[in-house]
Design a protein around this motif. Structure first.
Motif, PDB file in Angstrom:
ATOM      1  N   PRO A  30       1.231  -1.281   0.135  1.00 26.56           N
ATOM      2  CA  PRO A  30      -0.028   0.001   0.061  1.00 26.56           C
ATOM      3  C   PRO A  30       0.765   1.059  -0.058  1.00 26.56           C
ATOM      4  CG  PRO A  30      -0.992  -1.510   1.407  1.00 26.56           C
ATOM      5  CD  PRO A  30       0.218  -2.367   0.813  1.00 26.56           C
ATOM      6  N   LEU A  75      -0.511   3.823  -2.949  1.00 28.89           N
ATOM      7  CA  LEU A  75      -1.151   4.066  -2.201  1.00 28.89           C
ATOM      8  C   LEU A  75      -0.477   5.669  -1.482  1.00 28.89           C
ATOM      9  CD1 LEU A  75      -3.585   1.886  -0.849  1.00 28.89           C
ATOM     10  CD2 LEU A  75      -4.512   3.402  -2.825  1.00 28.89           C
ATOM     11  N   ASN A  87      -4.477   7.364   1.150  1.00 39.12           N
ATOM     12  CA  ASN A  87      -5.867   6.402   0.649  1.00 39.12           C
ATOM     13  C   ASN A  87      -6.027   6.631  -0.828  1.00 39.12           C
ATOM     14  OD1 ASN A  87      -5.848   4.302   2.790  1.00 39.12           O
ATOM     15  ND2 ASN A  87      -7.240   6.078   3.674  1.00 39.12           N
ATOM     16  N   GLU A  88      -5.321   7.418  -1.384  1.00 41.24           N
ATOM     17  CA  GLU A  88      -5.204   7.032  -3.306  1.00 41.24           C
ATOM     18  C   GLU A  88      -4.843   6.489  -4.316  1.00 41.24           C
ATOM     19  OE1 GLU A  88      -7.048  11.237  -4.292  1.00 41.24           O
ATOM     20  OE2 GLU A  88      -8.160  11.726  -2.378  1.00 41.24           O
TER      21      GLU A  88
END
Length: 70
Positions: free
Chosen positions: A21, A25, A28-29
């Motif tokens: 992640p 990311l 959170n995008e």
């Protein structure tokens, strides 16, 4: 010898998956928003699985390669 290399590979793969992640990311995008061609036309991402898989492949390949060669 092969068993040791295989174990090292799987350990590196686990480390890579745990940190995945943080590679793709930000807040959170997705860090990639689309494509830009040579004429500077901007194309947003689609939900096409081939496009998404290619982006992940290109975006993450180098990170895993570097981890493998540590």
């Amino acid at each position: 010898m092969y068993k040791i290399e295989k174990e090292k590979f799987f350990e590196n793969l686990r480390l890579f998956a745990d940190n995945l992640p943080s590679k793709i990311l930000s807040k959170n995008e997705w860090t990639i928003r689309g494509f830009i061609d040579i004429f500077r036309n901007i194309y947003p991402l689609t939900t096409d699985s081939k496009v998404i898989s290619k982006i992940l492949e290109l975006h993450l390949y180098l990170n895993f390669y570097v981890l493998q060669n540590i």
